[in-house]
Design a protein around this motif. Structure first.
Motif, PDB file in Angstrom:
ATOM      1  N   ASP A  62      45.388  39.997  53.437  1.00  0.00           N
ATOM      2  CA  ASP A  62      44.300  40.979  53.505  1.00  0.00           C
ATOM      3  C   ASP A  62      44.706  42.332  52.946  1.00  0.00           C
ATOM      4  N   LEU A  65      44.070  42.079  49.320  1.00  0.00           N
ATOM      5  CA  LEU A  65      42.639  42.101  49.008  1.00  0.00           C
ATOM      6  C   LEU A  65      42.083  43.512  48.847  1.00  0.00           C
ATOM      7  N   ASP A  67      43.311  46.041  46.952  1.00  0.00           N
ATOM      8  CA  ASP A  67      43.284  46.547  45.578  1.00  0.00           C
ATOM      9  C   ASP A  67      44.052  45.694  44.556  1.00  0.00           C
ATOM     10  N   GLU A  70      41.152  39.697  44.430  1.00  0.00           N
ATOM     11  CA  GLU A  70      39.763  39.669  44.868  1.00  0.00           C
ATOM     12  C   GLU A  70      39.292  38.220  44.965  1.00  0.00           C
ATOM     13  N   LEU A  71      38.276  38.003  45.787  1.00  0.00           N
ATOM     14  CA  LEU A  71      37.711  36.666  45.935  1.00  0.00           C
ATOM     15  C   LEU A  71      36.617  36.464  44.899  1.00  0.00           C
ATOM     16  N   ARG A  72      36.662  35.315  44.254  1.00  0.00           N
ATOM     17  CA  ARG A  72      35.635  34.923  43.287  1.00  0.00           C
ATOM     18  C   ARG A  72      35.168  33.517  43.607  1.00  0.00           C
ATOM     19  N   TRP A  78      35.227  29.853  47.405  1.00  0.00           N
ATOM     20  CA  TRP A  78      35.726  31.208  47.215  1.00  0.00           C
ATOM     21  C   TRP A  78      37.252  31.182  47.252  1.00  0.00           C
ATOM     22  N   PRO A  80      41.023  33.380  45.869  1.00  0.00           N
ATOM     23  CA  PRO A  80      41.556  34.661  45.369  1.00  0.00           C
ATOM     24  C   PRO A  80      41.933  34.589  43.892  1.00  0.00           C
ATOM     25  N   LYS A  83      43.088  40.814  40.498  1.00  0.00           N
ATOM     26  CA  LYS A  83      42.055  41.836  40.334  1.00  0.00           C
ATOM     27  C   LYS A  83      42.389  42.730  39.140  1.00  0.00           C
ATOM     28  N   GLU A  86      39.015  48.551  37.337  1.00  0.00           N
ATOM     29  CA  GLU A  86      37.617  48.626  36.894  1.00  0.00           C
ATOM     30  C   GLU A  86      37.463  49.231  35.509  1.00  0.00           C
ATOM     31  N   SER A  92      46.029  44.602  38.161  1.00  0.00           N
ATOM     32  CA  SER A  92      46.403  45.608  39.158  1.00  0.00           C
ATOM     33  C   SER A  92      47.891  45.609  39.480  1.00  0.00           C
TER      34      SER A  92
END
Length: 222
Positions: A62, A65, A67, A70-72, A78, A80, A83, A86, A92
């Motif tokens: 967690d 999660l 930064d 991410e879950l897709r 779903w 991980p 990420k 942006e 990352s």
């Protein structure tokens, strides 16, 4: 080397085994990190990947999660993924010099590149993704040296078992109509294999093998 398969348009038309030699070595990349940009939908993370990351980062699933991952959703499952930032679409885990901060524990998909896996008859081989690396020429390297992962036999057995589980779950979820049930299944998958799988001091592969039968039962898959 076995060349019976043709992966038209994305490979050199050959498949490789762990002892084979393949033109995949970029020579240390020389500061290039092109393959670490805008790949968030491609790098799905296995429980082993997360296990390695959390050990390296001294962080929980967690925590990552927040930064780093991410879950897709794909096929109603779903999972991980790495990420991307942006604005820049950089992974990352890249530092300011565009170098990987978890290189020794990088995800299996990252280890493979520019190789990929092709599954057949409850086994997999490797193929070379042509044109995906920006380097003008790659040199030959033995597949096992390129992947560079310890306990290869155990890791391969895990990858195949995980692949079979996700394949069976994908089929099972085609028949789930209730959204609450779907959410509960996904929550169980994440909790069981990503959050709680390995206790301190426990071997990952032992923990996974111990957990798998009960998880299949709970997920109602063979």
């Amino acid at each position: 080397m076995n060349s019976r398969m043709t992966l038209e348009g994305i490979s050199d038309g050959k498949v490789y085994d762990i002892e084979d030699w393949v033109a995949a070595d970029a020579g240390g990349c020389n500061g290039c990190s092109a393959c670490c940009h805008d790949v968030g939908d491609l790098v799905v993370l296995t429980p082993f990947d997360i296990y390695e990351m959390t050990r390296r980062q001294k962080a929980s699933f967690d925590d990552l999660l927040v930064d780093k991952i991410e879950l897709r959703e794909k096929n109603r499952i779903w999972l991980p993924h790495l990420k991307m930032q942006e604005e820049t679409k950089r992974c990352s885990f890249l530092n300011e010099e565009d170098r990987c901060t978890i290189h020794g524990q990088r995800p299996n998909i990252c280890r493979l590149f520019p190789l990929g896996r092709v599954y057949e008859d409850d086994d997999f081989k490797y193929f070379l993704q042509v044109g995906n690396c920006t380097k003008p020429s790659l040199t030959k390297v033995q597949v096992k040296e390129w992947i560079g992962i310890e306990n290869y036999a155990e890791n391969k057995a895990f990858i195949l078992a995980w692949h079979r589980l996700l394949k069976a779950l994908t089929f099972r979820l085609k028949f789930v109509r209730d959204e609450e049930e779907l959410a509960a299944i996904n929550q169980y998958l994440l909790d069981t294999f990503y959050r709680k799988l390995v206790k301190e001091g426990e071997d990952f592969y032992v923990a996974f093998a111990k957990c798998l039968p009960e998880a299949k039962n709970q997920l109602n898959i063979l």
